[in-house]
Design a protein around this motif. Structure first.
Motif, PDB file in Angstrom:
ATOM      1  N   GLN A  18       0.834  -1.205   0.000  1.00 36.86           N
ATOM      2  CA  GLN A  18       0.000   0.000   0.000  1.00 36.86           C
ATOM      3  C   GLN A  18       0.869   1.256   0.000  1.00 36.86           C
ATOM      4  O   GLN A  18       1.933   1.295   0.625  1.00 36.86           O
ATOM      5  CB  GLN A  18      -0.903   0.018   1.236  1.00 36.86           C
ATOM      6  N   SER A  19       0.402   2.278  -0.718  1.00 32.21           N
ATOM      7  CA  SER A  19       1.096   3.564  -0.686  1.00 32.21           C
ATOM      8  C   SER A  19       0.434   4.453   0.369  1.00 32.21           C
ATOM      9  O   SER A  19      -0.706   4.220   0.767  1.00 32.21           O
ATOM     10  CB  SER A  19       1.030   4.237  -2.059  1.00 32.21           C
ATOM     11  N   GLY A  20       1.166   5.451   0.803  1.00 30.88           N
ATOM     12  CA  GLY A  20       0.593   6.433   1.725  1.00 30.88           C
ATOM     13  C   GLY A  20       0.559   6.011   3.174  1.00 30.88           C
ATOM     14  O   GLY A  20      -0.142   6.638   3.988  1.00 30.88           O
TER      15      GLY A  20
END
Length: 326
Positions: A312-314
């Protein structure tokens, strides 16, 4: 059919001697073990629930031949293993960088020697951690650390533990970080990245507490509540899971051996708090809790859980500085 969100389940495989050591009881130095009793017992329960989980193994146990058959059974039943330190000392945060590295490597080597698997995750005894620990884990290519328990009540749990223990003043001083401090309640509940010295990254998977209130709800606490009322325990768990759903928190649920087995099967620890509860009742509570978790979540191992978050990004990043030894 809509996929359920994921949750993860792990067990800190603390042995008889490690409970005695932390509690300040004599005789732990000969490393008395109940793994030949407990491991087959818990594997049978997990098979009945069709669950694969992560066992955090103590390196000292892997070093001793008398435990090898039990530890190999964990792998043979398809479960994952992770590193729970070598000496199982809850004052790991007081170790130097050199001591930390030796502790991690020694545990790793013995666990690999017995199970054939390299641990990809780590949890410190008594939720102890330090920047040096995070640096060492990231340098050695660990996928995640799982040593944090975001709760405000750690100091109260420590006071109770000291009150019921046989520890000397010096031993209590060593264990003053056991279960964390009040400020741990301000730590994130969802997985995040540690960034050590601005470069090394390591995923942190905290042990879940109830969102907003930051009160633990892992099995030790649920078992305690169930001693007053099963219905009250179920209401407490439902409330925790409701807030997890409301806040998008995927539980990382923690087990300990004494949550599942009583003094009727391990009489040597019958003096321990909660060991007067029969194994049959503990198993009943465990199965009720797991069935409720499975109804809402797909339960995966810690590595599967960590990989999902890694992709996952962020994710939130917390910075920490590591000072090398002089």
């Amino acid at each position: 059919m809509k996929n359920k969100p994921i949750a993860t389940l792990s067990l800190d495989l603390d042995n008889q001697w490690s409970y005695m050591k932390i509690h300040g009881d004599k005789g732990w130095e000969t490393f008395p073990s109940y793994l030949d009793v407990f491991v087959p017992y818990v594997l049978k329960a997990l098979d009945e629930l069709n669950l694969k989980i992560t066992f955090f193994i103590v390196g000292q146990d892997a070093e001793l031949h008398k435990n090898h058959a039990a530890l190999k059974m964990i792998i043979e039943h398809g479960h994952e293993i992770a590193n729970h330190s070598f000496h199982h000392e809850s004052w790991l945060h007081l170790y130097s960088k050199d001591q930390i590295e030796k502790e991690i490597v020694l545990a790793e080597e013995n666990i690999i020697s017995v199970t054939g698997q390299k641990p990809r995750g780590f949890r410190g005894p008594g939720f102890s951690w330090s920047p040096d620990l995070l640096f060492t884990l990231s340098e050695r290519g660990y996928l995640y650390d799982a040593s944090t328990l975001p709760t405000y009540i750690g100091p109260f749990a420590r006071l109770y533990y000291f009150w019921t223990s046989h520890l000397t003043k010096e031993q209590k001083k060593e264990r003053k970080g056991l279960f964390g401090s009040f400020k741990d309640g301000f730590m994130p509940l969802k997985p995040y990245h540690w960034q050590v010295n601005g470069t090394n990254k390591l995923l942190e998977v905290p042990v879940s507490t109830i969102p907003i209130f930051k009160v633990p709800f892992h099995l030790s606490y649920l078992l305690y509540i169930s001693s007053y009322s099963i219905l009250l325990m179920q209401a407490y768990l439902n409330f925790a899971l409701f807030l997890c759903k409301l806040t998008g928190t995927h539980p990382s649920f923690l087990l300990h051996p004494l949550d599942l087995i009583g003094g009727d099967q391990i009489p040597e620890l019958s003096f321990f708090p909660g060991m007067n509860v029969k194994s049959e009742k503990k198993l009943l509570v465990f199965k009720k809790v797991i069935k409720r978790l499975k109804k809402r979540y797909d339960i995966v191992t810690m590595s599967q859980f960590a990989k999902t978050y890694q992709a996952q990004s962020g994710l939130r990043v917390k910075h920490v500085d590591h000072q090398p030894d002089e």
